[in-house]
Design a protein around this motif. Structure first.
Motif, PDB file in Angstrom:
ATOM      1  N   ASP A 241       0.831  -1.201  -0.013  1.00 47.40           N
ATOM      2  CA  ASP A 241      -0.010  -0.095  -0.070  1.00 47.40           C
ATOM      3  C   ASP A 241       1.028   1.099   0.021  1.00 47.40           C
ATOM      4  N   VAL A 242       2.077   1.507   0.758  1.00 45.20           N
ATOM      5  CA  VAL A 242       2.847   2.423   1.037  1.00 45.20           C
ATOM      6  C   VAL A 242       4.017   2.377   0.172  1.00 45.20           C
ATOM      7  N   GLY A 243       4.192   3.091  -1.015  1.00 48.70           N
ATOM      8  CA  GLY A 243       5.383   2.751  -1.636  1.00 48.70           C
ATOM      9  C   GLY A 243       6.269   4.058  -1.991  1.00 48.70           C
ATOM     10  N   ARG A 244       7.497   3.816  -1.771  1.00 52.56           N
ATOM     11  CA  ARG A 244       8.567   5.220  -1.948  1.00 52.56           C
ATOM     12  C   ARG A 244       9.571   5.073  -2.934  1.00 52.56           C
ATOM     13  N   TYR A 245      10.029   5.839  -3.478  1.00 51.42           N
ATOM     14  CA  TYR A 245      11.017   5.704  -4.695  1.00 51.42           C
ATOM     15  C   TYR A 245      12.041   6.818  -4.939  1.00 51.42           C
ATOM     16  N   ILE A 246      13.180   6.428  -5.357  1.00 54.28           N
ATOM     17  CA  ILE A 246      14.089   7.436  -5.464  1.00 54.28           C
ATOM     18  C   ILE A 246      14.667   7.047  -6.887  1.00 54.28           C
ATOM     19  N   ILE A 247      14.341   7.969  -8.097  1.00 59.12           N
ATOM     20  CA  ILE A 247      14.927   7.699  -9.058  1.00 59.12           C
ATOM     21  C   ILE A 247      15.806   8.548  -9.547  1.00 59.12           C
ATOM     22  N   ASN A 248      16.984   8.129 -10.334  1.00 64.24           N
ATOM     23  CA  ASN A 248      17.957   8.853 -10.838  1.00 64.24           C
ATOM     24  C   ASN A 248      18.383  10.108 -10.196  1.00 64.24           C
ATOM     25  N   PRO A 249      18.724   9.886  -8.771  1.00 60.65           N
ATOM     26  CA  PRO A 249      19.132  11.012  -7.891  1.00 60.65           C
ATOM     27  C   PRO A 249      20.440  11.801  -8.611  1.00 60.65           C
ATOM     28  N   GLN A 250      21.262  11.201  -9.333  1.00 66.74           N
ATOM     29  CA  GLN A 250      22.355  11.862  -9.792  1.00 66.74           C
ATOM     30  C   GLN A 250      22.186  12.556 -11.373  1.00 66.74           C
ATOM     31  N   LYS A 251      21.098  12.246 -11.772  1.00 68.22           N
ATOM     32  CA  LYS A 251      20.651  13.011 -13.162  1.00 68.22           C
ATOM     33  C   LYS A 251      21.798  12.607 -14.220  1.00 68.22           C
ATOM     34  N   ASP A 252      22.212  11.221 -14.202  1.00 67.27           N
ATOM     35  CA  ASP A 252      22.911  10.798 -15.304  1.00 67.27           C
ATOM     36  C   ASP A 252      22.480   9.802 -16.144  1.00 67.27           C
ATOM     37  N   LEU A 253      20.939   9.442 -15.767  1.00 69.25           N
ATOM     38  CA  LEU A 253      20.362   8.223 -16.728  1.00 69.25           C
ATOM     39  C   LEU A 253      19.008   8.900 -17.117  1.00 69.25           C
ATOM     40  N   GLU A 254      19.080   9.945 -17.906  1.00 66.76           N
ATOM     41  CA  GLU A 254      17.833  10.425 -18.222  1.00 66.76           C
ATOM     42  C   GLU A 254      16.675   9.800 -19.032  1.00 66.76           C
ATOM     43  N   ARG A 255      16.983   8.987 -19.968  1.00 66.80           N
ATOM     44  CA  ARG A 255      16.154   8.074 -20.481  1.00 66.80           C
ATOM     45  C   ARG A 255      15.412   6.983 -19.540  1.00 66.80           C
ATOM     46  N   MET A 256      16.413   6.510 -18.784  1.00 71.39           N
ATOM     47  CA  MET A 256      16.105   5.343 -17.736  1.00 71.39           C
ATOM     48  C   MET A 256      14.733   6.026 -16.769  1.00 71.39           C
ATOM     49  N   GLU A 257      15.222   7.600 -16.261  1.00 69.44           N
ATOM     50  CA  GLU A 257      14.585   8.041 -15.548  1.00 69.44           C
ATOM     51  C   GLU A 257      13.151   8.276 -16.094  1.00 69.44           C
ATOM     52  N   LYS A 258      13.058   8.654 -17.282  1.00 68.83           N
ATOM     53  CA  LYS A 258      11.776   8.829 -17.880  1.00 68.83           C
ATOM     54  C   LYS A 258      10.817   7.379 -18.023  1.00 68.83           C
ATOM     55  N   ARG A 259      11.353   6.319 -18.351  1.00 64.93           N
ATOM     56  CA  ARG A 259      10.786   5.177 -18.552  1.00 64.93           C
ATOM     57  C   ARG A 259      10.130   4.836 -17.056  1.00 64.93           C
ATOM     58  N   MET A 260      11.070   4.882 -16.037  1.00 68.64           N
ATOM     59  CA  MET A 260      10.704   4.507 -14.647  1.00 68.64           C
ATOM     60  C   MET A 260       9.654   5.160 -14.196  1.00 68.64           C
ATOM     61  N   THR A 261       9.815   6.491 -14.408  1.00 66.47           N
ATOM     62  CA  THR A 261       8.942   7.378 -13.987  1.00 66.47           C
ATOM     63  C   THR A 261       7.357   7.343 -14.550  1.00 66.47           C
ATOM     64  N   SER A 262       7.261   6.825 -15.843  1.00 69.98           N
ATOM     65  CA  SER A 262       6.030   6.879 -16.322  1.00 69.98           C
ATOM     66  C   SER A 262       5.637   5.418 -15.894  1.00 69.98           C
ATOM     67  N   PHE A 263       6.334   4.455 -15.487  1.00 68.00           N
ATOM     68  CA  PHE A 263       5.961   3.212 -15.082  1.00 68.00           C
ATOM     69  C   PHE A 263       5.445   3.126 -13.757  1.00 68.00           C
ATOM     70  N   VAL A 264       5.964   3.892 -12.884  1.00 64.72           N
ATOM     71  CA  VAL A 264       5.604   4.064 -11.540  1.00 64.72           C
ATOM     72  C   VAL A 264       4.266   5.014 -11.601  1.00 64.72           C
ATOM     73  N   ASN A 265       4.167   6.124 -12.356  1.00 68.66           N
ATOM     74  CA  ASN A 265       3.030   6.869 -12.425  1.00 68.66           C
ATOM     75  C   ASN A 265       1.839   6.029 -12.619  1.00 68.66           C
ATOM     76  N   TYR A 266       1.902   5.406 -13.761  1.00 71.75           N
ATOM     77  CA  TYR A 266       0.915   4.482 -14.413  1.00 71.75           C
ATOM     78  C   TYR A 266       0.389   3.435 -13.584  1.00 71.75           C
ATOM     79  N   TRP A 267       1.458   2.680 -12.958  1.00 70.69           N
ATOM     80  CA  TRP A 267       0.842   1.456 -12.156  1.00 70.69           C
ATOM     81  C   TRP A 267       0.897   1.559 -10.613  1.00 70.69           C
ATOM     82  N   CYS A 268       1.536   2.618 -10.125  1.00 69.40           N
ATOM     83  CA  CYS A 268       1.392   2.924  -8.653  1.00 69.40           C
ATOM     84  C   CYS A 268       1.274   4.486  -8.576  1.00 69.40           C
ATOM     85  N   PRO A 269       0.108   5.051  -8.975  1.00 68.48           N
ATOM     86  CA  PRO A 269       0.041   6.435  -8.604  1.00 68.48           C
ATOM     87  C   PRO A 269      -0.224   6.942  -7.289  1.00 68.48           C
TER      88      PRO A 269
END
Length: 536
Positions: free
Chosen positions: A482-510
């Protein structure tokens, strides 16, 4: 002193003296020992026990021989927590070993009289001692994490009995290598030529109540013209990092196509590494990594097939260890190729028999390669092993391999065992020596469909099990999401991966919250770790 020659640079000692010295070194270790030295001592003791066919002690010493420094860190952290809540804890922890020493060496009446001469206030001191007394009522899972007499064969067995019956627990350990003290990690890893595989919990072990079991298998085996597998893996990892680092500079279609072509090449090289690990290193002993069958009737059918084969062919001199190894091998035969099966059967029949029986009948008069003073059967050549097998069982080794190969083929091809090919299994827990942890053991074909986890040692496994015992059902840790927390690309060096993971989390775990493209504050980071059911 008769064990030492003071007029030479070498130390010559008898085997009993060596055993005594080694045990003293390990047993007299301080409460917070040097991690590497402690591991070296335990590995040496384990190898001695392996030679003596002392399975229980061998498994115990190997269980102590991994991640000792990490245990020290965990104990230090626990100690700091206790000090923060109790100002007298530090003084008490120093007095405890002294108190145990005094209790184990009673003072005579004459010595008591001498002590009274040194202190007139001894009664006052004794009256204060109860205030500092440590009442050691810690549960076993906390005491076993320490380096003390609590760590012993009996308590290890007690721990294994308490762990969930669904778990298969296997440890991979490399032998002691003195060059670890002299060479960098990358270099001394190249010298690994064998691995000890220890089964703590296993389907057929538990049924027979045999206890833990250890086998020695070859490693870093290479064919002519091939480079050592460690070297290939280091090269592969380095090329992988370079490919990822250069990915941010891709700005046209041709460069992107070249990037994916290199990624495919790396994948093929990794598959080749895994293939060598499974076929050339483990061979048939890869079967010892498989999990327990959920349908226990399939296990019983395999066990009966093996016992019928032994009875029908007359291999009544096989020992219990050989029977257990053969049962595991035949049970896993649908996932093994013919080379793994036949080489596995050959090694089980020849290298894991009764050492003393072989020693009595071994004739080395015609063999320049073998010695009558061998330690383990692996040291004998194939020709001598074959002759000894035939003398003991009154069957040729070829007939032995044929008999059990037929049983394996029955399991692979018969409709009666068709369900075994897709049978579900319980979790496998791997404990991997630091020198081997770089390899992708979970990707081996024989277990890549199993639920597999890694953990540093048996001590942490037991500690975490007792901590979360109420939430472990049928061998699995059950938790909410029920309670999920995430940290994605904190060093800002994987922009494409960040976009993919962020869209995945926003869609499946809003409903999940987190940081994307920026690091969290220390307070938020701690809060995320403590409040989340799942932390990504």
């Amino acid at each position: 002193m008769e064990d030492f020659d003071v007029f030479t640079n070498e130390i010559n000692y008898t085997k009993p003296f060596y055993h005594k010295l080694l045990k003293k070194f390990v047993n007299d270790s301080p409460t917070i020992p040097n991690g590497l030295n402690y591991q070296y001592g335990r590995k040496l003791l384990a190898e001695e026990c392996y030679i003596e066919n002392n399975e229980a002690e061998c498994a115990f010493h190997f269980s102590e021989a991994v991640s000792a420094s990490l245990r020290n860190m965990a104990l230090h952290r626990d100690d700091q927590i206790k000090v923060a809540s109790n100002n007298l804890h530090k003084i008490s922890s120093y007095l405890k070993p002294i108190e145990e020493l005094i209790e184990s060496h009673p003072v005579s009446k004459e010595q008591e009289n001498l002590l009274e001469c040194f202190s007139k206030d001894i009664e006052d001191v004794e009256s204060l001692m109860p205030l500092l007394n440590i009442i050691d009522d810690s549960p076993l899972h906390k005491r076993y994490l320490m380096f003390s007499s609590t760590n012993n064969v009996q308590n290890l067995q007690k721990i294994l009995d308490e762990l969930p019956r669904e778990w298969t627990v296997v440890q991979l350990t490399v032998p002691y290598n003195p060059n670890e003290n002299l060479k960098p990690l990358v270099e001394h890893r190249m010298e690994i030529n064998s691995i000890y595989l220890t089964m703590f919990r296993n389907d057929f072990l538990d049924v027979t109540n045999y206890g833990s079991l250890t086998v020695k298998i070859p490693a870093n085996v290479t064919k002519e013209g091939e480079r050592p597998l460690f070297m290939e893996l280091y090269s592969l990892i380095e090329d992988n990092y370079k490919t990822i680092d250069n990915a941010q500079y891709l700005n046209n279609k041709r460069m992107i196509q070249n990037y994916w072509s290199r990624r495919e090449d790396l994948d093929l090289r990794m598959k080749s590494v895994i293939n060598v690990m499974e076929n050339e290193w483990l061979g048939g002993f890869a079967s010892l990594l498989t999990g327990k069958l959920i349908d226990s009737s399939l296990r019983d059918k395999v066990a009966k097939l093996l016992e019928d084969t032994i009875s029908d062919w007359g291999f009544m001199r096989l020992n219990e260890k050989q029977r257990i190894l053969l049962k595991n091998l035949i049970c896993s035969s649908p996932a093994l190729n013919s080379h793994q099966l036949k080489s596995g059967i050959r090694k089980i029949l020849t290298e894991h028999g009764n050492t003393e029986e072989v020693r009595k009948i071994l004739d080395i008069s015609e063999c320049p390669n073998c010695s009558k003073n061998f330690s383990v059967l692996h040291e004998l050549c194939f020709k001598c092993l074959s002759k000894c097998f035939e003398a003991i069982h009154h069957f040729s080794l070829v007939d032995g391999i044929k008999a059990f190969s037929q049983a394996a083929n029955t399991v692979k091809e018969s409709d009666d065992f068709a369900a075994l090919k897709k049978a579900k299994r319980y979790p496998v827990i791997l404990i991997v020596d630091e020198a081997l942890d770089i390899f992708p053991w979970e990707s081996l074909y024989i277990i890549n469909q199993h639920p597999v986890s890694r953990i540093e040692n048996i001590h942490f496994l037991y500690y975490l099990f007792k901590l979360h015992e109420k939430n472990i059902i049928d061998g699995y840790f059950i938790t909410k999401a029920d309670v999920g927390r995430y940290i994605i690309n904190p060093q800002k060096d994987l922009e494409r991966m960040e976009k993919r993971m962020t869209s995945f989390v926003n869609y499946w775990c809003p409903t999940w919250k987190g940081y994307s493209g920026e690091p969290p504050s220390p307070d938020d980071y701690i809060r995320y770790l403590t409040e989340a059911d799942i932390f990504l």
